[in-house]
Design a protein around this motif. Structure first.
Motif, PDB file in Angstrom:
ATOM      1  N   GLU A 116       5.437  -4.443  -4.471  1.00 23.75           N
ATOM      2  CA  GLU A 116       4.285  -4.332  -4.102  1.00 23.75           C
ATOM      3  C   GLU A 116       2.971  -3.001  -4.113  1.00 23.75           C
ATOM      4  O   GLU A 116       3.670  -2.277  -3.355  1.00 23.75           O
ATOM      5  CB  GLU A 116       4.014  -4.570  -2.413  1.00 23.75           C
ATOM      6  CG  GLU A 116       3.078  -4.516  -1.418  1.00 23.75           C
ATOM      7  CD  GLU A 116       3.345  -4.622  -0.401  1.00 23.75           C
ATOM      8  OE1 GLU A 116       2.434  -5.125   0.428  1.00 23.75           O
ATOM      9  OE2 GLU A 116       4.064  -4.158   0.341  1.00 23.75           O
ATOM     10  N   THR A 117       2.348  -3.001  -4.744  1.00 21.99           N
ATOM     11  CA  THR A 117       1.332  -2.121  -5.014  1.00 21.99           C
ATOM     12  C   THR A 117      -0.285  -2.370  -4.609  1.00 21.99           C
ATOM     13  O   THR A 117      -0.462  -3.397  -4.371  1.00 21.99           O
ATOM     14  CB  THR A 117       0.864  -2.140  -6.549  1.00 21.99           C
ATOM     15  OG1 THR A 117       0.401  -3.864  -7.293  1.00 21.99           O
ATOM     16  CG2 THR A 117       2.297  -2.525  -6.988  1.00 21.99           C
ATOM     17  N   GLU A 118      -1.196  -1.755  -4.291  1.00 17.93           N
ATOM     18  CA  GLU A 118      -2.256  -2.320  -3.433  1.00 17.93           C
ATOM     19  C   GLU A 118      -2.813  -2.617  -4.479  1.00 17.93           C
ATOM     20  O   GLU A 118      -3.921  -3.331  -4.254  1.00 17.93           O
ATOM     21  CB  GLU A 118      -3.011  -1.112  -3.254  1.00 17.93           C
ATOM     22  CG  GLU A 118      -2.195   0.093  -2.703  1.00 17.93           C
ATOM     23  CD  GLU A 118      -2.911   1.645  -2.447  1.00 17.93           C
ATOM     24  OE1 GLU A 118      -4.530   1.852  -2.722  1.00 17.93           O
ATOM     25  OE2 GLU A 118      -2.331   2.406  -1.770  1.00 17.93           O
TER      26      GLU A 118
ATOM     27  N   ARG B  47       5.682   4.177  -2.800  1.00 17.59           N
ATOM     28  CA  ARG B  47       5.075   5.977  -2.882  1.00 17.59           C
ATOM     29  C   ARG B  47       5.859   6.768  -2.568  1.00 17.59           C
ATOM     30  O   ARG B  47       6.051   7.705  -3.548  1.00 17.59           O
ATOM     31  CB  ARG B  47       3.837   5.625  -1.646  1.00 17.59           C
ATOM     32  CG  ARG B  47       2.973   6.557  -1.252  1.00 17.59           C
ATOM     33  CD  ARG B  47       2.426   6.728  -0.287  1.00 17.59           C
ATOM     34  NE  ARG B  47       2.276   6.024   0.534  1.00 17.59           N
ATOM     35  CZ  ARG B  47       1.987   5.161   1.339  1.00 17.59           C
ATOM     36  NH1 ARG B  47       1.056   4.239   0.743  1.00 17.59           N
ATOM     37  NH2 ARG B  47       2.758   4.254   2.370  1.00 17.59           N
TER      38      ARG B  47
ATOM     39  N   GLU C 198      -2.141  -6.133  -3.502  1.00 15.60           N
ATOM     40  CA  GLU C 198      -3.172  -6.167  -2.300  1.00 15.60           C
ATOM     41  C   GLU C 198      -4.536  -6.913  -2.571  1.00 15.60           C
ATOM     42  O   GLU C 198      -5.256  -7.710  -2.452  1.00 15.60           O
ATOM     43  CB  GLU C 198      -3.369  -5.135  -1.616  1.00 15.60           C
ATOM     44  CG  GLU C 198      -3.327  -5.724   0.212  1.00 15.60           C
ATOM     45  CD  GLU C 198      -3.199  -4.380   1.191  1.00 15.60           C
ATOM     46  OE1 GLU C 198      -3.913  -3.842   1.363  1.00 15.60           O
ATOM     47  OE2 GLU C 198      -1.907  -4.523   1.096  1.00 15.60           O
TER      48      GLU C 198
ATOM     49  N   ASP D 110       8.199  -2.611  -0.544  1.00 15.02           N
ATOM     50  CA  ASP D 110       7.181  -2.117  -0.268  1.00 15.02           C
ATOM     51  C   ASP D 110       6.154  -1.282  -0.463  1.00 15.02           C
ATOM     52  O   ASP D 110       6.812  -0.346  -1.424  1.00 15.02           O
ATOM     53  CB  ASP D 110       7.152  -2.710   1.436  1.00 15.02           C
ATOM     54  CG  ASP D 110       7.959  -0.925   2.322  1.00 15.02           C
ATOM     55  OD1 ASP D 110       7.988   0.032   1.357  1.00 15.02           O
ATOM     56  OD2 ASP D 110       8.436  -0.841   3.157  1.00 15.02           O
ATOM     57  N   LYS D 111       5.205  -1.256  -0.221  1.00 16.96           N
ATOM     58  CA  LYS D 111       4.351  -0.091  -0.588  1.00 16.96           C
ATOM     59  C   LYS D 111       4.814   1.476  -0.662  1.00 16.96           C
ATOM     60  O   LYS D 111       4.719   2.393  -1.028  1.00 16.96           O
ATOM     61  CB  LYS D 111       2.619  -0.072  -0.218  1.00 16.96           C
ATOM     62  CG  LYS D 111       2.319  -1.303  -0.388  1.00 16.96           C
ATOM     63  CD  LYS D 111       0.259  -1.458  -0.566  1.00 16.96           C
ATOM     64  CE  LYS D 111       0.301  -2.096   0.784  1.00 16.96           C
ATOM     65  NZ  LYS D 111      -0.957  -2.234   1.404  1.00 16.96           N
ATOM     66  N   ARG D 112       5.343   1.289   0.737  1.00 11.95           N
ATOM     67  CA  ARG D 112       5.614   2.912   2.144  1.00 11.95           C
ATOM     68  C   ARG D 112       6.444   3.135   0.647  1.00 11.95           C
ATOM     69  O   ARG D 112       7.273   4.779   0.406  1.00 11.95           O
ATOM     70  CB  ARG D 112       6.241   2.322   2.554  1.00 11.95           C
ATOM     71  CG  ARG D 112       6.684   4.229   3.431  1.00 11.95           C
ATOM     72  CD  ARG D 112       6.277   3.911   4.306  1.00 11.95           C
ATOM     73  NE  ARG D 112       8.419   4.285   4.652  1.00 11.95           N
ATOM     74  CZ  ARG D 112       9.138   3.862   5.599  1.00 11.95           C
ATOM     75  NH1 ARG D 112       8.735   3.062   6.934  1.00 11.95           N
ATOM     76  NH2 ARG D 112      10.244   4.189   6.083  1.00 11.95           N
TER      77      ARG D 112
END
Length: 127
Positions: free
Chosen positions: A91-93, A11, A96, A6-8
């Motif tokens: 998952e990246t921004e 990151r 999205e 996931d994005k977190r």
């Protein structure tokens, strides 16, 4: 097999990669990458590897990366896992934003009126 970050997680990994680049510490980045995978995922990856050694696999990925750009390490990891039949989805921004753009193209005419009515009702309820 498909593994999803996931994005977190991505990151956190990017921060760890930047720290490793600054400190010239490949071992710490390897440990950070290992921590992103569950024990079951590591076992499946090792089962598919010729060497049965996930840490050795990651050392090779990090060596191939040679501390270039941060996203390049992720690209190499995705590519190398793909070679053994494991899809690593990140998952990246950007993804999205693309999905939001796709939703906009589905023809949402007429929904604006409903949204305005809902907003008016919410405003009435808050007073």
């Amino acid at each position: 097999m498909r593994i999803f970050f996931d994005k977190r997680s991505v990151r956190d990994l990017r921060v760890a990669i930047e720290d490793a680049k600054t400190e010239k510490d490949g071992a710490s980045i390897r440990d950070d990458i290992v921590d992103m995978f569950s024990d079951e995922q590591v076992e499946e990856i090792e089962r598919r590897l010729d060497t049965d050694d996930f840490l050795d696999f990651l050392d090779q990925v990090i060596e191939e990366w040679a501390e270039e750009e941060t996203d390049n390490l992720l690209d190499i990891l995705i590519e190398r896992l793909g070679e053994i039949g494991i899809e690593l989805a990140i998952e990246t921004e950007e993804v999205e934003e693309e999905e939001e753009g796709i939703d906009d193209d589905l023809g949402d005419e007429g929904f604006e009126e409903e949204e305005e009515e809902e907003e008016e009702e919410e405003e009435e309820e808050t007073y």
